[in-house]
Design an enzyme around this catalytic site. Structure first.
Site, short mmCIF file in Angstrom:
data_model
loop_
_atom_site.label_atom_id
_atom_site.label_comp_id
_atom_site.label_asym_id
_atom_site.label_seq_id
_atom_site.Cartn_x
_atom_site.Cartn_y
_atom_site.Cartn_z
N ARG A 149 0.88 -1.17 0.00
CA ARG A 149 0.00 0.00 0.00
C ARG A 149 0.91 1.21 0.00
NH1 ARG A 149 -3.87 2.76 4.55
NH2 ARG A 149 -1.82 3.42 5.29
N TYR A 161 -2.65 11.78 4.77
CA TYR A 161 -3.04 10.51 5.37
C TYR A 161 -2.06 9.38 5.03
CZ TYR A 161 -4.89 5.99 5.99
OH TYR A 161 -4.97 4.68 6.36
N ASP A 212 -4.73 4.15 -0.70
CA ASP A 212 -5.89 4.41 0.17
C ASP A 212 -6.17 5.91 0.21
OD1 ASP A 212 -7.77 4.45 2.20
OD2 ASP A 212 -6.60 3.22 3.59
N HIS A 214 -8.80 7.14 1.99
CA HIS A 214 -9.38 7.38 3.32
C HIS A 214 -10.60 8.28 3.27
CE1 HIS A 214 -8.39 6.82 7.73
NE2 HIS A 214 -8.09 5.67 7.16
N GLU A 238 -8.60 2.46 -2.58
CA GLU A 238 -9.43 2.20 -1.39
C GLU A 238 -10.14 3.46 -0.90
OE1 GLU A 238 -7.23 0.52 1.87
OE2 GLU A 238 -8.88 0.85 3.26
N GLU A 264 -13.80 -0.84 5.44
CA GLU A 264 -13.16 -1.04 6.75
C GLU A 264 -14.01 -0.47 7.88
OE1 GLU A 264 -9.36 0.90 6.03
OE2 GLU A 264 -9.97 2.62 7.21
N ARG A 285 -13.62 -4.71 2.48
CA ARG A 285 -12.54 -4.44 3.43
C ARG A 285 -12.92 -4.64 4.90
NH1 ARG A 285 -8.18 -3.96 3.96
NH2 ARG A 285 -7.64 -1.83 4.48
N GLU A 341 -4.48 -7.48 4.40
CA GLU A 341 -3.62 -6.41 4.92
C GLU A 341 -2.88 -6.95 6.15
OE1 GLU A 341 -5.88 -3.08 6.38
OE2 GLU A 341 -4.17 -1.73 6.22
N TRP A 405 -11.89 11.89 7.89
CA TRP A 405 -10.48 11.56 8.17
C TRP A 405 -10.02 10.41 7.30
CZ3 TRP A 405 -8.01 7.47 11.23
CH2 TRP A 405 -6.60 7.59 11.14
#
Ligand code: CS2
Ligand code: MG
Length: 405
Positions: A149, A161, A212, A214, A238, A264, A285, A341, A405
């Site tokens: 990643r 991030y 990612d 985020h 992602e 996630e 995820r 992951e 975030w």
């Protein structure tokens, strides 16, 4: 013979970061472990377990896992949400651990047996610029990883991030108030395609690269990014936009074939059902810890299989070795495995949670011990490693507006 649940103990300890672990014990003394760690909100889950869930378990049949899952989910009336589902997940993991120990089998055998010989893992790599990121990728390659990643600093944004100064990434920060992070989508969108193209050029065609976002982009920005990254040939992009507004992903799909991963922060199947049925994602995820445990995640992964969505289970450092073991037994036993992951941990954590799973040459193996294959060292106590109050950062736009975030 019915094996009854006799007691439950919640261990909150912070060996470098906070972990919440549930230990259930049956009347004949068999123990099972569950991970209930919710980064930055740990004590809420510990209280949900100690004050509400554990007292309701005494005397229940430890082997009736599906029934206990429904008892905790439907029976509470108030359902869903990360606190509730992490608590249910911990009970569920502990009961599967007990059942597999009683059977004398590693958990993956009870879940249908091995569908593969090894589990492909991806590393977190990070750098404030291309050279720093390449060094981080080379280090991960030395550790054996084949998948990375890649998160990189963006000039003009002070704290992008995933770009971390410390090796031990993302424990909730130990502050009395959440730290303030910053974000500007245009600055990011202008620079990230070229940065990732350069990384691809340096890593070669074969490296498996993931990125990612985020949850930070608006739908049209997400579509632009997915299109601009096509030639980088990411394994996945992602959380390109917040997953609450799920129709937004059809806009991204119309503009690109970059594979998408989401989930996630999901905790029930209802949050990903439409995404799967609409073929709006390629990888799911969710984690065992935040997704209601093995019992619920197995249903999510079966639904995913119907819609040709593969797994990419969440495994950051906030999932404890207990949650990681549960993920690996599932990864081993499902047909639609994609990638796992996996962040390597400081040795202290592996010592405090001795485990049968192992990482070799970029791949993970759940191990052959019965149950989940994880124990808690006697040294992992709240007295020795007391809980540390902390928060995840809050992310702001440059004008002071709170952002994802
Ligand atoms: C991240 C996580 O692993 C990932 O893909 O998005 O590290 C996430 O930021 C943390 O789990 C939050 O606690
Ligand atoms: Mg993520």
């Amino acid at each position: 013979m019915v094996e009854k649940i006799a007691s439950g103990e919640v261990v909150v300890a912070s060996p470098g970061r906070n972990f919440v672990t549930l230990r259930l014990r049956t009347e004949s003394g068999i123990t099972g472990l569950g991970d209930a760690t919710l980064n930055g909100r740990e004590l809420a889950v510990a209280s949900y377990l100690r004050d509400h869930v554990v007292p309701a378990l005494n005397g229940r049949d430890a082997q009736a896992i599906e029934d206990t899952w429904m008892y905790l989910y439907k029976g509470a009336y108030w359902r869903g949400g990360p606190v509730t589902m992490a608590a249910i997940a911990a009970v569920d993991m502990a009961l599967w651990d007990i059942k597999a120990k009683m059977a004398g089998l590693p958990l993956y055998q009870l879940l249908g047996g091995a569908c593969r010989e090894r589990v492909l893992a991806y590393a977190h790599t990070t750098g404030s610029d291309i050279n720093g990121l390449m060094r981080s990728i080379e280090k991960a390659q030395e550790d054996g990883y084949e998948a990375f990643r890649v998160q990189i600093g963006i000039p003009g944004i002070m704290d992008t991030y995933g770009v971390s100064a410390s090796e031990y990434y993302e424990p909730a920060l130990r502050d009395s108030q959440p730290a303030r992070f910053h974000w500007d989508a245009e600055t990011y969108l202008r620079q990230i395609p070229k940065l990732l193209r350069d990384i691809r050029a340096q890593c070669g065609e074969e490296a498996i690269l993931l990125h990612d976002v985020h949850h930070r982009l608006a739908p049209v920005q997400a579509a632009r990014l997915a299109r601009d990254l096509e030639e980088v040939r990411l394994f996945w992009l992602e959380d390109v936009t917040p997953s609450d507004d799920q129709d937004a992903l059809s806009l991204v799909r119309q503009h690109s074939t970059t594979p998408l991963a989401i989930g996630e922060v999901f905790n029930t199947i209802w949050q990903c059902k439409a995404l799967m049925e609409g073929h709006l994602i390629d990888y799911i995820r969710m984690s065992v810890t935040h997704g209601g445990g093995v019992t619920h995640l197995r249903k999510v992964l079966w639904l995913a299989e119907l819609h040709q969505v593969k797994s990419g289970l969440h495994g950051p450092s906030d999932v404890s070795p207990v949650g990681m073991a549960a993920s690996l037994h599932l990864d081993f036993a499902i047909s639609n495995f994609g990638i796992q992951e996996y962040q390597q941990r400081p040795a202290l954590i592996d010592d405090l949670f001795p485990h049968a799973y192992s990482f070799r040459d970029g791949y993970l193996y759940p191990g052959e011990e019965s149950g989940l294959g994880v124990t808690l060292s006697d040294a992992l106590t709240a007295e020795k490693y007391p809980y540390v109050h902390g928060y995840l950062p809050v992310n702001y736009l440059m004008d002071g507006t709170v952002h994802e975030w």
